[in-house]
Write an enzyme that holds these catalytic residues in place. Structure first.
Site, PDB file in Angstrom:
ATOM      1  N   ARG A 215     -69.835-104.528 -53.592  1.00 44.35           N
ATOM      2  CA  ARG A 215     -69.870-103.695 -52.386  1.00 44.35           C
ATOM      3  C   ARG A 215     -70.841-102.549 -52.619  1.00 44.35           C
ATOM      4  NH1 ARG A 215     -69.148 -99.540 -54.816  1.00 44.35           N
ATOM      5  NH2 ARG A 215     -69.081 -98.497 -52.818  1.00 44.35           N
TER       6      ARG A 215
ATOM      7  N   GLN B 264     -62.551 -96.362 -53.180  1.00 40.40           N
ATOM      8  CA  GLN B 264     -63.790 -96.513 -53.961  1.00 40.40           C
ATOM      9  C   GLN B 264     -64.057 -95.265 -54.810  1.00 40.40           C
ATOM     10  OE1 GLN B 264     -63.520 -97.292 -50.725  1.00 40.40           O
ATOM     11  NE2 GLN B 264     -64.774 -99.042 -50.171  1.00 40.40           N
TER      12      GLN B 264
ATOM     13  N   ASP C  54     -75.049 -96.494 -45.521  1.00 39.02           N
ATOM     14  CA  ASP C  54     -75.076 -97.946 -45.270  1.00 39.02           C
ATOM     15  C   ASP C  54     -76.172 -98.317 -44.290  1.00 39.02           C
ATOM     16  OD1 ASP C  54     -72.128 -97.353 -46.172  1.00 39.02           O
ATOM     17  OD2 ASP C  54     -72.634 -99.438 -46.618  1.00 39.02           O
TER      18      ASP C  54
HETATM   19  O1  MRU Z   1     -67.226-100.681 -47.980  1.00 37.50           O
HETATM   20  P1  MRU Z   1     -68.166-100.329 -49.092  1.00 37.50           P
HETATM   21  O2  MRU Z   1     -67.474 -99.991 -50.367  1.00 37.50           O
HETATM   22  O3  MRU Z   1     -69.250-101.371 -49.254  1.00 37.50           O
HETATM   23  O4  MRU Z   1     -68.886 -98.996 -48.590  1.00 37.50           O
HETATM   24  C1  MRU Z   1     -69.863 -98.414 -49.385  1.00 37.50           C
HETATM   25  C2  MRU Z   1     -70.373 -97.114 -48.886  1.00 37.50           C
HETATM   26  O5  MRU Z   1     -70.029 -96.657 -47.827  1.00 37.50           O
HETATM   27  C3  MRU Z   1     -71.416 -96.434 -49.731  1.00 37.50           C
HETATM   28  O6  MRU Z   1     -71.299 -95.046 -49.638  1.00 37.50           O
HETATM   29  C4  MRU Z   1     -72.799 -96.860 -49.260  1.00 37.50           C
HETATM   30  O7  MRU Z   1     -72.919 -98.253 -49.230  1.00 37.50           O
HETATM   31  C5  MRU Z   1     -73.887 -96.304 -50.105  1.00 37.50           C
HETATM   32  S1  MRU Z   1     -73.895 -97.034 -51.683  1.00 37.50           S
HETATM   33  C6  MRU Z   1     -75.270 -96.561 -52.538  1.00 37.50           C
END
Ligand code: MRU
Length: 349
Positions: free
Chosen positions: A45, A195, A236
């Site tokens: 992720r 996370q 993202d």
């Molecule tokens: O749902 P996830 O864990 O994939 O979400 C990740 C995030 O929101 C991060 O902050 C984002 O991808 C930036 S990672 C360098």
């Protein structure tokens, strides 16, 4: 160095992010379908890591196709890419990486299938190694924004685990440390999937960077107490006007930061910027399953039948963002202009 994803003996090896921090184990994907499952269930992720996984998944898909007439091989490869693109909707890097793989395919059309597959594998490996390089560049620029003794708040995990290595927001923190600055990091636990608590805390502990874990709802109180000097998060997807989608809870942090005059920074590679979207209102926001909210590790924490709304991301309007740190430099307001300028520069190079 923490390596999130590697291409090994014609398989894709991922650190299992669902097992962390309790166990450091690796998952081997032998088919593109297994890569899709790993993206969907968050084994891998974080926007840049999802992009690398998608590219490697596409390469795996091509590798295991039978020998086909050229047109049929192209049709099947593009269909595999389109299937991988369905894995998650928000991270721009997923689509960016697949577009790059399709482009390589079409640039090398007249090759034999075997040679074309080798080119696709090499491109996926290149996307992976370039990501680490890009993060280091971002760190060089962003690290300068941090001051010795700063207390930094971060949300979710934008570290080595969310990328091919080194990280975006955590990469900036790593770089500042390498520049000789002593920093302390407040880590938002990041409900509902944690996370922050599970992954960011694990990375910081491994790096021996001092940190304190807080629950998401404590951040405002800490800002009021003057405990936070700066906030850095990843992204993202960033729209052409600078509006930024990131893990749910980022928007609230940005509003709180403005109220308390705490600088709020976003660190992201240019591949996260989607200039086809005018504003953040058009960014697709993933909704994930109810169990992420009603349960923790399979144990129910809300009454049966409870109605749930579980958006995985929110959008922070550009006005709340002091600067966007990229591998090509630091973008400032007005973002529509600075992003357009940077994008043109990228196309020129
Ligand atoms: O749902 P996830 O864990 O994939 O979400 C990740 C995030 O929101 C991060 O902050 C984002 O991808 C930036 S990672 C360098």
């Amino acid at each position: 160095m923490i390596r999130t994803i590697i291409w090994k003996n014609n398989t894709v090896v991922l650190i299992d992010q669902n097992a962390l921090p309790l166990a450091e184990r690796y998952v081997t994907c032998k088919s593109y379908k297994e890569v899709i499952s790993a993206i969907k269930d968050l084994t891998v992720r974080g926007a840049p890591a999802i992009g690398v996984a998608a590219a490697m998944g596409a390469a795996l898909g091509a590798l295991y196709l039978p020998s086909l007439p050229p047109k049929e091989f192209r049709r099947k490869f593009f269909a595999i890419c389109d299937e991988i693109a369905q894995a998650r909707p928000t991270a721009r890097n997923l689509f960016w990486a697949l577009e790059r793989m399709k482009k390589i395919f079409d640039q090398t059309k007249n090759e034999k299938q075997k040679n074309l597959v080798t080119k696709l594998i090499n491109e996926a490996k290149r996307i992976c190694s370039q990501d680490i390089e890009i993060n280091r560049q971002m760190g060089k620029y962003g690290g300068k924004l941090l001051t010795d003794g700063d207390n930094i708040l971060t949300h979710c995990n934008a570290g080595a685990l969310a990328t091919a290595g080194y990280g975006t927001a955590l990469g900036v923190i790593r770089a500042a440390r390498e520049q000789g600055k002593k920093l302390h990091v407040y880590v938002d636990e990041t409900r509902p999937v944690l996370q922050g608590a599970r992954l960011t805390a694990w990375e910081l502990k491994k790096e021996k960077i001092t940190y304190t874990l807080i629950t998401d709802n404590m951040a405002g109180f800490l800002m009021r107490q003057g405990k936070i000097d700066k906030i850095i998060v990843g992204a993202d997807r960033i729209a052409a006007n600078g509006d930024t989608a990131n893990k749910i809870g980022t928007y609230s942090l940005a509003v709180l930061a403005k109220a308390h005059r705490v600088p709020f920074y976003v660190a992201a590679p240019l591949s996260t910027i989607d200039v086809s979207l005018e504003t953040g209102d058009s960014i697709p926001i993933e909704e994930r399953k109810n169990e992420e909210v009603t349960h923790f590790k399979g144990v129910r924490s809300a009454p049966e039948g409870t109605k749930v709304y579980n958006p995985a991301f929110d959008v922070t309007p550009a006005q709340f963002i002091k600067a966007i740190i990229t591998e090509k430099g630091i973008l400032k307001k007005p973002y529509r202009t600075s992003i357009a300028h940077m994008h043109k520069g990228k196309k020129r190079s």
